[in-house]
Scaffold this active site. Structure first.
Site, PDB file in Angstrom:
ATOM      1  N   THR A 176       0.709  -1.786   0.254  1.00  0.00           N
ATOM      2  CA  THR A 176      -0.108  -0.321   0.113  1.00  0.00           C
ATOM      3  C   THR A 176       0.612   1.376  -0.656  1.00  0.00           C
ATOM      4  OG1 THR A 176      -2.062   0.883   1.236  1.00  0.00           O
ATOM      5  CG2 THR A 176      -0.051  -0.678   3.048  1.00  0.00           C
ATOM      6  N   ASP A 177       0.147   2.109  -0.253  1.00  0.00           N
ATOM      7  CA  ASP A 177       0.799   3.592  -0.420  1.00  0.00           C
ATOM      8  C   ASP A 177       1.257   4.490   0.837  1.00  0.00           C
ATOM      9  OD1 ASP A 177      -1.600   4.051  -0.476  1.00  0.00           O
ATOM     10  OD2 ASP A 177      -1.467   5.919  -1.701  1.00  0.00           O
ATOM     11  N   GLU A 178       0.704   3.622   1.778  1.00  0.00           N
ATOM     12  CA  GLU A 178       0.144   4.132   3.522  1.00  0.00           C
ATOM     13  C   GLU A 178       1.801   3.650   3.986  1.00  0.00           C
ATOM     14  OE1 GLU A 178      -3.418   3.395   5.180  1.00  0.00           O
ATOM     15  OE2 GLU A 178      -4.950   3.054   4.068  1.00  0.00           O
TER      16      GLU A 178
END
Length: 352
Positions: free
Chosen positions: A132-134
């Site tokens: 994820t980009d998180e």
């Protein structure tokens, strides 16, 4: 044959359906069937010999070893993860177990399996880790979008657990030579998404005449990626991605949450108007999520430059398809909104 973990969840199930439609190569699908796993999503594959479903836990090393030995997959595509930030705030332990311990277990099983493979099968084996980009943290409003070299700054138990899993995958490549590739995607949306996430929650609440809860001021910005585009990106990276590399996968659709919700309301006003009036009447601002990241944005130029991939859907086309799917599938929605789901909604939103 490929092995897919978490293939009854939202992205994983869409990938299995997309994979079989586009390649026809058989899939062994390992999923624990937690609250977010739903075999109804895969109902169209009943009786299809290309799809072998196994209910089980990625932390179960003996089970993973047995599946690898029996089916001899040429690749593992690893989706299985706890993925909802709010749930990670209320109960981080399961996120550490599944996302960290589970990924470690898979990597060790894959390493043993790959080490014993004969050439040329060994050279062709891949472990594709979906992330994820998180993991990159939060961006200022005018900051450049995340690239693959952006430093990791996870801010929630969920993103910290995914960051840890990314580091494990990288280390198993650099230490042991395991042939891995990693993808870090932006917010997915589309058919079959469990209605705890923003877009499906807003659709099902609006149709039920319930409040549409907006965290804080509604100006948290995300990049939005239609799930079928994500599936095509994963197929592309699995086929042509460079070993040990990370590829950011985004939709080039940065948008504040409040804009997303108002867009959904407008589409529903058109497609399923309410006698009570416009759906925006249901907008309700609630207490913000603790540590809520302000902005994510993906720079997806690397995957375009190296592998020629770009999303096919704009947000305008993707969100309309998504709303229409939820309108057309009330039975699927009703079946996932169990007592457990209602308890979760009460836990997360009652205090807000």
């Amino acid at each position: 044959m490929i092995l897919v973990t978490g293939g009854a969840g939202f992205i994983g199930a869409n990938f299995v359906l997309d994979w079989l439609a586009n390649s026809g190569e058989p899939v062994v699908n390992l999923d624990k069937l937690t609250y977010a796993g739903n075999l109804e999503t895969l109902k169209s594959l009943q009786g299809d010999a290309r799809h072998v479903f196994v209910q089980g836990d990625i932390c179960d090393r003996a089970l993973v070893d047995a599946l690898l030995h029996e089916h001899r997959p040429r690749a593992i595509v690893h989706f299985a993860a706890e993925s909802h930030v709010d749930r990670s705030i209320h109960g981080p332990g399961e996120f550490m177990r599944t996302n960290v311990e589970g990924t470690f277990t898979l990597l060790e099983a894959a390493r043993a399996y790959w080490s014993d493979m004969a050439e040329p099968a060994k050279a062709g084996f891949r472990f594709l880790h979906v992330s994820t980009d998180e993991v990159y943290g939060s961006l200022a409003p005018d900051a450049p979008a995340f690239t693959e070299t952006h430093g990791y700054e996870p801010n929630s138990p969920y993103s910290a657990s995914k960051a840890a899993s990314d580091h494990l995958v990288r280390a198993w490549h650099h230490t042991y030579g395991l042939p891995v590739v990693t993808t870090n995607c932006s917010n997915n949306y589309g058919p079959y998404q469990f209605p705890e996430k923003l877009i499906p929650l807003m659709i099902v609440n609006a149709l039920a005449g319930k409040a549409l809860p907006i965290y804080g001021d509604g100006m948290n910005v995300r990049d939005w990626l239609y799930v079928t585009d994500h599936c095509s990106a994963i197929r592309t990276v699995l086929a042509d991605g460079r070993l040990g590399e990370t590829y950011n996968v985004g939709g080039w659709n940065e948008m504040p949450n409040i804009t997303i919700v108002k867009t959904i309301c407008a589409i529903l006003d058109e497609l399923r108007p309410s006698e009570a009036g416009p759906y925006e009447r249901l907008l309700t601002y609630v207490t913000d999520r603790p540590g809520h990241d302000r902005r994510y944005a993906i720079d997806a130029r690397k995957i375009e430059r190296e592998l020629g991939w770009r999303p096919a859907e704009s947000f305008e086309t993707g969100i309309r398809k998504t709303v229409q799917w939820y309108l057309d599938n009330p039975t699927w929605i009703a079946n996932v909104q169990s007592g457990t789901y209602r308890e979760w909604v009460a836990t997360n939103y009652a205090v807000r």
